[in-house]
Every structure is written in C-alpha cells, then in structure tokens.
Design an enzyme around this catalytic site. Structure first.
Site, PDB file in Angstrom:
ATOM      1  CE1 TYR A 199      23.419  -6.782  -2.293  1.00 23.36           C
ATOM      2  CE2 TYR A 199      24.081  -4.695  -3.251  1.00 23.36           C
ATOM      3  CZ  TYR A 199      23.390  -5.896  -3.343  1.00 23.36           C
ATOM      4  OH  TYR A 199      22.664  -6.202  -4.476  1.00 23.36           O
ATOM      5  CD  GLU A 200      23.974  -8.215   5.927  1.00 30.99           C
ATOM      6  OE1 GLU A 200      22.948  -7.721   6.395  1.00 30.99           O
ATOM      7  OE2 GLU A 200      24.196  -9.423   5.937  1.00 30.99           O
TER       8      GLU A 200
END
Lengths: 229, 262
Positions: free
Chosen positions: B53-54
C-alpha cells in the site's frame, strides 16, 4: 499530501488561501465537501490549488530535507497534471538522455507532526505508518512535534525511526493529539467520526453549527476532546 | 456438485478481479475498490500474493479491509513498513511491482483514468480527490489492472482529465512516451472484462459475467465498444470465493463500526 477532515474544517472556516496536495478526500467515505464547495463554488472564498501526485510530493519533501533545489522522478508522462501545475517540469538526464519529471523541493515554514513518544532530551520515537513525517520535519524551517507521552527512556532498537531532539524546535505533550485519526499503540482511528463528517460537512449550515460548537465555543483541546466523546 | 450461490454483480466484479492475481505476484493496491479483490485473492487462490500500500506497508495481510490506506491494521500485519518516499522510490520506481491495481471515477476507450475533475479543471462540475499514487503506479507497475463499475458516466469516449495514463491516444503512444510498465492489461467491471486490443490498444470486451448481454455492455459504454472474436463467460462464484468475500466484508463492517448487514 492527503488533506483530510482537519483540512476540510480549516478550508470551510476560511483559514486557507491555497492548498498544495496530491489527494483530497475522506478516505473510505467519499468527498471532502468543504474542499469541494471552495473549489466548485468559491465558498467561503476561492481556494488556490497546487496539485501533484503522492510520489511527486514525497520526493519533493526528500529534496527539501536534503537541501537540494528539486526532486527528480519518473511518472507524469502522458498525464494532464503538468499542464495545470507549472511547477512540474521535465529535465533530461545528463548521463542517459532520459526525460524525467522535476519538481521543486518543499521547504515548509513550519511543519507539525504527531508522534508516540519523546524522552526528556526531546528525542522523538515514531513507528507504524510513517508517511513523510520525518521528511516533513527535516525539510522545514521550524518544526513542532506533538507526542502522546514523555518518557525517561525511549527503549528503541538501533534502527528505529528517531528524530533527535536537537533537530526539532519544539516538543509538546498532547495526548490524543492525532484525533480523530489514530496513534499506533495508543488508540484507534475514530472511523465513526470520519463517517459522521460526511453528513456534518455536506451542507454549509450543518458545518457552521459544528465548527461553532466544537471549535469556536470550546476553551481548549481538552474540552474539545471531552465533547467529542 | 457444488450448489452455486447467487453473487451480486458487485461481488462478481471483486471475485473476477481477484482471480486475475497469481500466487507470489507483488501487487500495489490502490485506494478504494481494489482492496477487496486484492485481499480476496490472498484469502483464496493466491495466498502468497504480496500486497503493498502506498502508505508504506509491504506484505500487508489485514484481517479487515482498511477504511483508509493509512490504517494501523495494514502496518500491524505487514512484513515491514517503510516510509512513503521509499515506497515510491525503491519499490515502485525500482521496478518491483508486478501488478498495479487501480480504481477510477472515469475511464476512456484507451484506459486513461480520471480521478481529478468532472468538467473543466479551473471550474469543475465535480471536484474529485485527485491523483494520489495512481500516476506513478500507472506508469511504473509492470502491468495494471483496473476495477470500476460500468456506466455511460464512468466509461467515456475521452476522459475530462488524464490523471493516470493508460494508452494515451492509443496505438503505440505509451511506447513512444517510454513508460516503464506495460500499462492496463485488464479492466474488470460489474458487467464484463475488457482488454486492450492488439495494435490499437482500444479496450475491447473479452469476457462477460454470466447472464450479462452484449446489449447491456453497449448501453453502458460511452463509445462504440468492440467485442473480441471470442467472448467467454466468466465462471460464476464458487462457494469458497463467495464465503471468503462475504466474511471479509462482514468483519470489515463490524471493525469500522457500521451495521453488519444481515
């Protein structure tokens, strides 16, 4: 990078002239209605936007912390953002000839972050999702770190994320300072508030009632927290 | 023989997307719709899929879907959590992502994505949240999967704003821009799966969900949509897939303080 409900409150209250951002929504819920009202209808006044991508702003903070004038990265090719944001430029790599995006470094006047612990010398320990917090502090002209608690010893392993006290201007002990978000190891994100904000902020009237009752008419952060329970 | 349970069209969209992820692939999970299929894949046929996930978690194995990609659950269950600059620099730009999994508000016939504005940029009719990590995911992931509900509003001939590039003007535009990744290879909707056609890179229908007609797809697409020579029917949900998805959604709703539904 990701303005959420706190920014929405400041925008709706007329505290913001310009927003530099890469994603402005209420995560998992929907729009930031006050941000939208400002952009779509100039209420309470016009809001200037300077819009980037996450990778761009993350790199720009790194460049700021590194005391470099700009950040270099791939990405943006073929997209429309550079057409509307004149700070996004292209440069040619002097070694390979590859065209890359360049963005100016970010040097905030003041950065404020929230962390878990400080020791008595003001060294800060933070863990969990770090985002750009370290870079935001090290790129800023002045910095403030609020913490959940002050302890005698941080008891951190050697590679933990620590900001040395001498690299920070001020440390303030503010328990529950991440409200309505969370502090890893201390309390959970108040997801109910994020969902409730969708209704509160949707109309100007309900927003103004909320901001009066919960911000303007409260004496301090403690009272705000009590009323939020 | 297993009795087939009735899945909703939204559930079928998640299930069909989840099947596309292979065990061991590294998947960069975009905000919104991609999170359910990415985690469903991990809970069913691709237990070794690595979810990134970013916000920084690498190898996240959340028991509930995150409401925000900054949720602590992602950090708690991950192999490691790195800073956001590191995620974009070493892991995405560093060419370590097999699949970038994205949602969008609008998509066009060449799979360009819009998450910025509906209407003109300076005076938008609807101001959307913006780019987030998507432009770099769209350019740098080795392949991109896209998931969104299909209608004439979302599937448009030309997006109002190219937030994240698909195939630009089509043909070899993407190659001319020298983008590192291959671009979108699958678009999964509640009606069908589309893939870029060889040569033109125009999105073309390759699979239909069971019971969906070509007319329904045509009515819900904002360009004269083409169908591949062979259009397959997507296999209905298995009991295992549907149970895993519904369990995941139920745990998520309870964890986020919403009604648990039925």
């Amino acid at each position: 990078m990701t303005p959420d409900v706190i920014f929405d409150q400041m925008i709706g209250a007329g505290c913001a002239r310009k927003l530099i951002f890469s994603w402005g929504g209420n995560p998992g819920v929907g729009s930031l209605h006050r941000l939208r009202d400002a952009v779509e209808n100039e209420w309470p006044h016009a809001l200037e936007l300077e819009e980037h991508s996450h990778a761009d702003l993350a790199n720009a903070y790194v460049a700021g912390a590194s005391n470099l004038p700009f950040a270099v990265m791939r990405g943006y090719a073929g997209g429309d953002l550079p057409k509307y944001n004149p700070t996004i430029k292209t440069i040619v790599c002097p070694f390979t000839g590859e065209e890359l995006a360049a963005v100016p470094s970010i040097r905030p006047d003041v950065s404020v972050i929230h962390a878990q612990k400080a020791d008595r010398k003001g060294n800060i320990l933070l863990w969990g999702i770090l985002g750009v917090q370290k870079e935001a502090i090290l790129s800023a002209k002045r910095s403030i770190v609020t913490v959940e608690e002050m302890v005698d010893e941080l008891d951190a392993p050697p590679n933990a994320c620590i900001l040395p006290g001498w690299a920070i201007d001020r440390v303030c002990v503010v328990p529950r300072g991440a409200t309505p978000s969370y502090a890893h190891g201390y309390y959970e994100r108040d997801n109910r508030f994020y969902k409730a904000w969708d209704n509160i902020s949707r109309e100007r009237d309900s927003f103004e009632q909320w901001i009066k009752a919960h911000i303007y008419d409260v004496a301090d952060f403690d009272q705000y927290l009590q009323e939020a329970q | 023989m297993t009795e087939t349970l009735a899945a909703t069209t939204t559930e079928m969209m998640s299930i069909a997307s989840a099947r596309l992820l292979k065990d061991g692939q590294v998947c960069f999970v975009g905000i919104g719709l991609p999170s359910a299929p990415a985690n469903l894949a991990r809970l069913t046929q691709a237990p070794g899929v690595v979810l990134i996930y970013e916000s920084g978690p690498i190898g996240a194995m959340p028991t509930v879907l995150p409401l925000s990609i900054g949720d602590g659950e992602l950090a708690l269950t991950a192999d490691t959590v790195v800073s956001t600059p590191e995620i974009f620099r070493y892991w995405l730009q560093g060419n370590r992502i097999d699949i970038g999994f994205l949602g969008a508000a609008q998509i066009d016939r060449f799979a360009n994505l819009n998450t910025t504005v509906i209407g003109p940029y300076a005076k938008p009719k609807i101001r959307l949240p913006g780019a987030g990590g998507a432009p770099e995911i769209a350019s740098s992931a080795k392949e991109v999967f896209i998931i969104l509900r299909q209608s004439k509003r979302t599937f448009v001939n030309k997006v109002d704003f190219i937030t994240s590039i698909g195939f630009g003007d089509g043909g070899d535009h993407r190659a001319r821009l020298k983008l590192p990744g291959k671009g979108p290879t699958k678009v999964v909707t509640d009606l069908c799966i589309m893939e870029p056609a060889a040569g033109t890179n125009e999105l073309t229908v390759t699979h239909l969900h069971e019971g969906v007609t070509r007319e329904q797809v045509i009515e819900n697409t904002g360009w004269p949509v083409q169908f591949a020579d062979t259009v397959d029917t997507i296999a209905p949900a298995t009991e295992a897939e549907l149970n895993a998805l519904r369990e995941l959604q139920r745990r998520t709703m309870i964890a986020h303080g919403m009604d648990s539904g039925e």
